[in-house]
Write an enzyme that holds these catalytic residues in place. Structure first.
Site, PDB file in Angstrom:
ATOM      1  NE  ARG A 189      12.434  -0.704  -6.774  1.00 35.07           N
ATOM      2  CZ  ARG A 189      11.140  -0.496  -6.600  1.00 35.07           C
ATOM      3  NH1 ARG A 189      10.621   0.697  -6.769  1.00 35.07           N
ATOM      4  NH2 ARG A 189      10.349  -1.489  -6.260  1.00 35.07           N
ATOM      5  NE  ARG A 212       8.203  -4.770  -7.375  1.00 35.55           N
ATOM      6  CZ  ARG A 212       8.876  -4.039  -8.271  1.00 35.55           C
ATOM      7  NH1 ARG A 212       9.910  -4.562  -8.903  1.00 35.55           N
ATOM      8  NH2 ARG A 212       8.521  -2.809  -8.529  1.00 35.55           N
ATOM      9  NE  ARG A 239       3.585  -3.147  -1.698  1.00 33.91           N
ATOM     10  CZ  ARG A 239       4.248  -2.093  -2.164  1.00 33.91           C
ATOM     11  NH1 ARG A 239       4.245  -0.968  -1.510  1.00 33.91           N
ATOM     12  NH2 ARG A 239       4.901  -2.184  -3.282  1.00 33.91           N
ATOM     13  NE  ARG A 256      10.684   1.309 -11.789  1.00 29.87           N
ATOM     14  CZ  ARG A 256       9.811   1.219 -10.804  1.00 29.87           C
ATOM     15  NH1 ARG A 256       9.107   2.263 -10.449  1.00 29.87           N
ATOM     16  NH2 ARG A 256       9.607   0.075 -10.184  1.00 29.87           N
ATOM     17  CE  LYS A 277       2.034   2.387  -5.712  1.00 28.13           C
ATOM     18  NZ  LYS A 277       2.279   1.309  -6.697  1.00 28.13           N
TER      19      LYS A 277
HETATM   20  P1  ADP Z   1       6.606  -0.857  -6.185  1.00 29.97           P
HETATM   21  O1  ADP Z   1       7.340  -0.134  -7.274  1.00 29.97           O
HETATM   22  O2  ADP Z   1       6.538  -2.322  -6.409  1.00 29.97           O
HETATM   23  O3  ADP Z   1       5.297  -0.250  -5.897  1.00 29.97           O
HETATM   24  P2  ADP Z   1       7.774  -0.026  -3.614  1.00 29.97           P
HETATM   25  O4  ADP Z   1       8.954   0.832  -3.813  1.00 29.97           O
HETATM   26  O5  ADP Z   1       6.520   0.620  -3.153  1.00 29.97           O
HETATM   27  O6  ADP Z   1       7.556  -0.824  -4.965  1.00 29.97           O
HETATM   28  O7  ADP Z   1       8.125  -1.226  -2.595  1.00 29.97           O
HETATM   29  C1  ADP Z   1       9.217  -2.094  -2.810  1.00 29.97           C
HETATM   30  C2  ADP Z   1       9.172  -3.256  -1.825  1.00 29.97           C
HETATM   31  O8  ADP Z   1       9.212  -2.747  -0.479  1.00 29.97           O
HETATM   32  C3  ADP Z   1       7.935  -4.134  -1.865  1.00 29.97           C
HETATM   33  O9  ADP Z   1       7.987  -5.112  -2.864  1.00 29.97           O
HETATM   34  C4  ADP Z   1       7.941  -4.712  -0.451  1.00 29.97           C
HETATM   35  O10 ADP Z   1       8.913  -5.729  -0.311  1.00 29.97           O
HETATM   36  C5  ADP Z   1       8.405  -3.535   0.391  1.00 29.97           C
HETATM   37  N1  ADP Z   1       7.261  -2.714   0.855  1.00 29.97           N
HETATM   38  C6  ADP Z   1       7.012  -1.414   0.525  1.00 29.97           C
HETATM   39  N2  ADP Z   1       5.900  -0.977   1.118  1.00 29.97           N
HETATM   40  C7  ADP Z   1       5.414  -2.015   1.832  1.00 29.97           C
HETATM   41  C8  ADP Z   1       4.263  -2.222   2.650  1.00 29.97           C
HETATM   42  N3  ADP Z   1       3.365  -1.229   2.848  1.00 29.97           N
HETATM   43  N4  ADP Z   1       4.087  -3.438   3.232  1.00 29.97           N
HETATM   44  C9  ADP Z   1       4.957  -4.429   3.050  1.00 29.97           C
HETATM   45  N5  ADP Z   1       6.055  -4.329   2.277  1.00 29.97           N
HETATM   46  C10 ADP Z   1       6.282  -3.144   1.675  1.00 29.97           C
END
Ligand code: ADP
Length: 195
Positions: A139, A150, A88, A127, A13
């Site tokens: 991260r 996740r 999400r 990554r 994404k």
């Molecule tokens: P990923 O690479 O897993 O897609 P993101 O950078 O989008 O990770 O998100 C990292 C973390 O931030 C998630 O695991 C969650 O804890 C939190 N987070 C991000 N977006 C949301 C959301 N829309 N609702 C709830 N938690 C979120």
């Protein structure tokens, strides 16, 4: 152009969003990035979110919906945006529909990147290596245990979001296992008539 990219962690994404922001001159709104900034700045939201994020679980809908509502009011989002990592949960998707309807707006497209779960673990490990090689911080949630959490959160809480958009005929699907350029082309093909 108001766009949502859906897909599990590691689906690509971020990579595709970065390209689309250039093409359409609209910002990428990543809730993950916004939350990580809040954590780094030790804001009240950041302090609440940190341990949840580190474990790989989802931050509460209230917090995230509030952040997005504020963000899409900013002037740079007036012409459109790409949402990455939001919604999400189905509740977040419903809240977004209300937010946009209040502003007389609607989504142009919801694109899901489909990928095999097996490939995602390898992508995460890759990554981590890349970040380390570039001397960048890894991260806190890019470790096998948090990554499993996740993926579980994705399967149980986020996969129903695809069904939510499919029901209203808004969901488009792209093969996220294809090489980056091909995924880009497939997305362009879907957005062509809109762009
Ligand atoms: P990923 O690479 O897993 O897609 P993101 O950078 O989008 O990770 O998100 C990292 C973390 O931030 C998630 O695991 C969650 O804890 C939190 N987070 C991000 N977006 C949301 C959301 N829309 N609702 C709830 N938690 C979120």
């Amino acid at each position: 152009m108001k766009l949502i990219l859906l897909g599990p962690p590691g689906a690509g994404k971020g990579t595709q969003s970065a390209r689309l922001t250039q093409k359409y001159a609209i910002p990428q709104l990543s809730t993950g990035d916004m939350l990580r900034a809040a954590v780094a700045a030790k804001t009240p939201i950041g302090l609440k979110a940190k341990s949840i994020m580190d474990a790989g679980a989802l931050v509460s809908d209230d917090i995230v919906v509030g952040i997005v509502a504020d963000r899409i009011q900013q002037p740079d989002a007036a012409r459109g945006f790409i949402l990455d990592g939001f919604p999400r949960t189905v509740q977040q998707a419903q809240a977004l529909d209300v937010m946009l309807a209040d502003k007389g707006m609607d989504l142009d497209a919801v694109i899901e990147l489909k990928v095999d779960e097996d490939a995602l673990h390898d992508r995460m490990a890759h990554r981590v290596k890349e970040m380390q090689a570039a001397g960048q911080p890894v991260r806190a949630d890019d470790n096998p245990e948090a990554f499993r959490t996740r993926l579980t959160a994705y399967r149980t809480q986020t996969a129903p979001v695809s069904a939510y958009y499919a029901k209203s005929g808004r969901l488009k699907t792209v093969d996220g296992m294809a090489p980056i350029d091909e995924v880009s082309k497939a997305i362009d093909g879907l957005l062509g008539p809109l762009g």
